[in-house]
Design an enzyme around this catalytic site. Structure first.
Site, PDB file in Angstrom:
ATOM      1  N   GLU A   1     -39.852  24.130  -4.188  1.00 22.92           N
ATOM      2  CA  GLU A   1     -39.871  25.541  -4.587  1.00 22.92           C
ATOM      3  C   GLU A   1     -38.420  26.035  -4.632  1.00 22.92           C
ATOM      4  O   GLU A   1     -38.057  26.886  -5.437  1.00 22.92           O
ATOM      5  CB  GLU A   1     -40.671  26.317  -3.523  1.00 22.92           C
ATOM      6  CG  GLU A   1     -40.781  27.788  -3.783  1.00 22.92           C
ATOM      7  CD  GLU A   1     -41.666  28.503  -2.758  1.00 22.92           C
ATOM      8  OE1 GLU A   1     -42.731  27.979  -2.379  1.00 22.92           O
ATOM      9  OE2 GLU A   1     -41.272  29.602  -2.353  1.00 22.92           O
TER      10      GLU A   1
ATOM     11  N   ARG B   1     -45.001  30.896  -8.369  1.00 24.48           N
ATOM     12  CA  ARG B   1     -43.594  30.668  -7.978  1.00 24.48           C
ATOM     13  C   ARG B   1     -42.694  30.354  -9.182  1.00 24.48           C
ATOM     14  O   ARG B   1     -41.749  29.571  -9.093  1.00 24.48           O
ATOM     15  CB  ARG B   1     -43.468  29.539  -6.956  1.00 24.48           C
ATOM     16  CG  ARG B   1     -44.241  29.745  -5.669  1.00 24.48           C
ATOM     17  CD  ARG B   1     -43.725  30.924  -4.848  1.00 24.48           C
ATOM     18  NE  ARG B   1     -44.422  30.973  -3.571  1.00 24.48           N
ATOM     19  CZ  ARG B   1     -45.535  31.688  -3.344  1.00 24.48           C
ATOM     20  NH1 ARG B   1     -46.064  32.438  -4.319  1.00 24.48           N
ATOM     21  NH2 ARG B   1     -46.102  31.700  -2.160  1.00 24.48           N
TER      22      ARG B   1
ATOM     23  N   SER C   1     -40.171  28.185   2.364  1.00 22.65           N
ATOM     24  CA  SER C   1     -40.961  27.013   1.963  1.00 22.65           C
ATOM     25  C   SER C   1     -40.096  26.125   1.082  1.00 22.65           C
ATOM     26  O   SER C   1     -39.589  26.582   0.056  1.00 22.65           O
ATOM     27  CB  SER C   1     -42.181  27.448   1.151  1.00 22.65           C
ATOM     28  OG  SER C   1     -42.902  28.418   1.858  1.00 22.65           O
TER      29      SER C   1
HETATM   30  P1  NAP Z   1     -51.040  29.150   5.918  1.00 19.44           P
HETATM   31  O1  NAP Z   1     -51.810  30.356   6.335  1.00 19.44           O
HETATM   32  O2  NAP Z   1     -50.822  28.037   6.873  1.00 19.44           O
HETATM   33  O3  NAP Z   1     -51.633  28.585   4.584  1.00 19.44           O
HETATM   34  C1  NAP Z   1     -51.059  27.466   3.944  1.00 19.44           C
HETATM   35  C2  NAP Z   1     -51.052  27.696   2.449  1.00 19.44           C
HETATM   36  O4  NAP Z   1     -52.371  27.913   2.026  1.00 19.44           O
HETATM   37  C3  NAP Z   1     -50.215  28.897   2.079  1.00 19.44           C
HETATM   38  O5  NAP Z   1     -49.016  28.417   1.575  1.00 19.44           O
HETATM   39  C4  NAP Z   1     -51.075  29.659   1.078  1.00 19.44           C
HETATM   40  O6  NAP Z   1     -50.609  29.538  -0.259  1.00 19.44           O
HETATM   41  C5  NAP Z   1     -52.418  28.975   1.111  1.00 19.44           C
HETATM   42  N1  NAP Z   1     -53.440  29.947   1.522  1.00 19.44           N
HETATM   43  C6  NAP Z   1     -53.732  30.348   2.775  1.00 19.44           C
HETATM   44  N2  NAP Z   1     -54.761  31.223   2.753  1.00 19.44           N
HETATM   45  C7  NAP Z   1     -55.092  31.384   1.469  1.00 19.44           C
HETATM   46  C8  NAP Z   1     -56.080  32.162   0.794  1.00 19.44           C
HETATM   47  N3  NAP Z   1     -56.922  32.951   1.470  1.00 19.44           N
HETATM   48  N4  NAP Z   1     -56.153  32.091  -0.556  1.00 19.44           N
HETATM   49  C9  NAP Z   1     -55.310  31.303  -1.244  1.00 19.44           C
HETATM   50  N5  NAP Z   1     -54.352  30.554  -0.672  1.00 19.44           N
HETATM   51  C10 NAP Z   1     -54.246  30.577   0.666  1.00 19.44           C
HETATM   52  O7  NAP Z   1     -49.606  29.591   5.367  1.00 19.44           O
HETATM   53  P2  NAP Z   1     -48.347  30.226   6.081  1.00 19.44           P
HETATM   54  O8  NAP Z   1     -47.274  29.233   6.121  1.00 19.44           O
HETATM   55  O9  NAP Z   1     -48.711  30.952   7.348  1.00 19.44           O
HETATM   56  O10 NAP Z   1     -47.971  31.287   4.996  1.00 19.44           O
HETATM   57  C11 NAP Z   1     -48.644  32.494   4.850  1.00 19.44           C
HETATM   58  C12 NAP Z   1     -48.060  33.186   3.636  1.00 19.44           C
HETATM   59  O11 NAP Z   1     -46.648  33.369   3.758  1.00 19.44           O
HETATM   60  C13 NAP Z   1     -48.315  32.390   2.369  1.00 19.44           C
HETATM   61  O12 NAP Z   1     -48.684  33.251   1.339  1.00 19.44           O
HETATM   62  C14 NAP Z   1     -46.976  31.756   2.095  1.00 19.44           C
HETATM   63  O13 NAP Z   1     -46.742  31.550   0.736  1.00 19.44           O
HETATM   64  C15 NAP Z   1     -46.021  32.778   2.646  1.00 19.44           C
HETATM   65  N6  NAP Z   1     -44.790  32.115   3.006  1.00 19.44           N
HETATM   66  C16 NAP Z   1     -43.697  32.402   2.331  1.00 19.44           C
HETATM   67  C17 NAP Z   1     -42.530  31.782   2.639  1.00 19.44           C
HETATM   68  C18 NAP Z   1     -41.288  32.114   1.898  1.00 19.44           C
HETATM   69  O14 NAP Z   1     -40.248  31.646   2.251  1.00 19.44           O
HETATM   70  N7  NAP Z   1     -41.345  32.906   0.863  1.00 19.44           N
HETATM   71  C19 NAP Z   1     -42.437  30.823   3.621  1.00 19.44           C
HETATM   72  C20 NAP Z   1     -43.591  30.505   4.256  1.00 19.44           C
HETATM   73  C21 NAP Z   1     -44.759  31.170   3.950  1.00 19.44           C
HETATM   74  P3  NAP Z   1     -49.537  30.509  -0.962  1.00 19.44           P
HETATM   75  O15 NAP Z   1     -48.226  29.981  -0.499  1.00 19.44           O
HETATM   76  O16 NAP Z   1     -49.786  30.273  -2.403  1.00 19.44           O
HETATM   77  O17 NAP Z   1     -49.811  31.900  -0.523  1.00 19.44           O
END
Ligand code: NAP
Length: 343
Positions: A328, A164, A232
Site C-alpha cells: 500500500e 486505496r 499498513s
Molecule cells: P482488523 O479489525 O484487524 O481487520 C483486518 C482487516 O479486515 C482490515 O484491514 C479491514 O479492511 C478488514 N475489515 C475488518 N472489519 C471489516 C468489515 N466489517 N468490513 C469490511 N472489512 C473489514 O483491522 P485493524 O488493523 O484493526 O484496522 C482497522 C481499520 O483501521 C481498518 O479499516 C484499517 O484499514 C485501518 N487501518 C489503517 C491504517 C493506516 O495506516 N491507514 C493502518 C492500520 C489500520 P480495510 O483495511 O479495507 O478497512
C-alpha cells in the site's frame, strides 16, 4: 542535499538533491528541473535510497467554508441543509482537519481519525479506515501540473477512487500537485459502525465516535512520533470465493469480507500472522506485534533493511497461501517512484 528524515514517517535517514516547501499554489511557478516527487506528510512512502531530484513538500494551509446544500445539492440558507462544502489546503494535516470539522458540528470524517498525513495526500491513496473511504466525502480536487503550471479540477467521478487508489496513482497523472480538496460533508451525524470495536457501542455524536476510533488505533498501532512506520505496509488482497473456501477448509475461520463484485477481501494482517511473521525482528526492522501489517523501524534502520523484511514477509505469505501481497506504501528509488517488482 536535502535531509528527508523529518519528511518520512519511517524515520529513515535519506536525502534528496533538493527540497522545496510549497506554501501557496504560486510557489509552483518556479520551474522544476529533473525528476521530482510530491510529499505530504511522508506517512505512506518508503525511500529505498537517496533521491536524485527535487522533493516538493505540500504545506498549503487553510480551511474555507462554502455554501450549505439541500438534499438536491442546491445551495440553501435554511435549516434543512444536509451538507456543506469545505475547501481545504492540501498541506493541512488530515487529523487536524477532522478535529476542526467535528468542533464545528460537521460530520462524516470521524472514522478516519488519527490517520497520519495531509489532506492533499489523502485522495491519492483514497485513505480509508473503519468502513469509510475519503473519496466518498470528496466533491472535487484542485491541482496544478508541476511542469506546465496548468490548473485542473477533477470531480469525484474523475478521481476514479477505488480501494486505496485513485487516478492520481495512474501513469501520466502523478505530476499533479494537489493544492486543495473540496469536501461535501454531512451536517447530520450518521454513525458508520460496521467494524468490530464500533459495533456494540452507541455514539451520541461524531466526537464520541472519533474518541473511540482514536482509542482503537492507539491501542493497536504504533505512533510514528515514537516508532517509525508508514501504517499498513501491504494492501488487503482480494480473492475468489473458491480461494476462501480452500482456506476455510484448511484454517477454519478466515477473516474475509464479501465485496460487491463477488470477490472477498482477506485481512493481510491475518495472512502475515498465520505465516509466523507477526512481531518478528530482522536487524533494526520488524513487524508490529499488535498488527502484523505494519512494518516498523526499531531505531536507525536502513532503507534496504525495510525492503528486505517486506520481501521476506511477502515471500512467506506466498509460500504458505500462494497469494501475492502488494504494498500500500509507495516506493521511491534514486530516480523516482518504483514498482514492487523493480526492487
Ligand atoms: P482488523 O479489525 O484487524 O481487520 C483486518 C482487516 O479486515 C482490515 O484491514 C479491514 O479492511 C478488514 N475489515 C475488518 N472489519 C471489516 C468489515 N466489517 N468490513 C469490511 N472489512 C473489514 O483491522 P485493524 O488493523 O484493526 O484496522 C482497522 C481499520 O483501521 C481498518 O479499516 C484499517 O484499514 C485501518 N487501518 C489503517 C491504517 C493506516 O495506516 N491507514 C493502518 C492500520 C489500520 P480495510 O483495511 O479495507 O478497512
Amino acid at each position: 542535499m536535502f535531509d528527508l528524515s523529518a519528511y518520512n514517517t519511517f524515520n529513515l535517514t535519506v536525502y534528496a538533491q533538493e527540497g522545496r516547501v510549497i506554501a501557496t499554489p504560486e510557489d509552483l511557478a518556479q520551474p522544476v528541473r529533473g525528476p521530482f516527487i510530491i510529499l505530504g506528510g511522508g506517512s505512506d512512502v518508503l525511500f529505498t535510497e537517496d533521491f536524485a531530484g527535487t522533493v516538493l513538500i505540500n504545506r498549503i494551509m487553510g480551511i474555507e467554508y462554502g455554501p450549505k446544500l439541500d438534499v438536491h445539492g442546491q445551495p440553501t440558507a435554511d435549516d434543512n441543509a444536509t451538507h456543506i462544502l469545505v475547501r481545504v489546503g492540501g498541506g493541512v494535516l488530515l487529523d487536524d482537519f477532522i478535529a476542526t470539522m467535528i468542533a464545528e458540528g460537521i460530520c462524516g470524517l470521524e472514522n478516519l481519525s488519527l490517520i497520519p498525513g495531509t489532506v492533499g495526500a489523502a485522495p491519492i491513496q483514497n485513505v480509508g479506515a473503519y468502513g469509510v473511504e475519503i473519496g466518498e466525502l470528496i466533491a472535487c480536487v484542485e491541482a496544478r501540473e508541476v511542469l506546465s503550471g496548468k490548473c485542473v479540477t477533477l470531480t469525484k467521478e474523475q478521481c476514479r477512487f477505488s480501494y486505496r487508489s485513485s487516478i492520481f496513482k495512474e501513469q501520466g497523472w502523478s505530476n499533479l500537485f494537489i493544492t486543495h480538496v473540496i469536501f461535501k460533508l454531512p451536517l447530520r451525524f450518521t454513525p458508520q459502525v460496521n467494524y468490530a470495536g464500533l459495533q456494540s457501542c452507541e455514539f451520541k455524536n461524531a466526537a464520541a465516535l472519533r474518541a473511540r476510533v482514536i482509542a482503537l488505533r492507539t491501542e493497536k498501532l504504533p505512533n510514528p512520533k515514537y516508532v517509525g512506520n508508514a501504517g499498513s505496509f501491504f494492501k488487503n488482497p482480494y480473492v475468489s470465493a473458491a480461494k476462501v473456501a480452500e482456506l476455510q477448509a484448511h484454517y477454519g475461520t478466515v477473516p474475509c469480507y464479501l465485496q460487491s463484485d463477488g470477490r472477498y477481501k482477506l485481512a493481510a494482517g491475518w495472512l502475515i500472522d498465520q505465516a509466523h511473521c507477526r512481531g518478528i525482528k530482522h536487524g533494526q526492522v520488524g513487524t508490529w506485534g499488535k498488527q502484523a501489517l505494519v512494518i516498523v523501524n526499531l531505531g536507525g534502520a536502513k532503507p534496504h533493511e525495510v525492503v528486505a523484511l517486506a520481501k521476506y514477509v511477502s515471500a512467506e505469505v506466498r509460500n504458505q497461501f500462494a497469494l501475492d501481497l502488494v504494498p500500500e506504501v509507495r516506493l521511491y528509488g534514486k530516480h523516482g517512484e518504483i514498482s514492487w517488482d523493480q526492487i
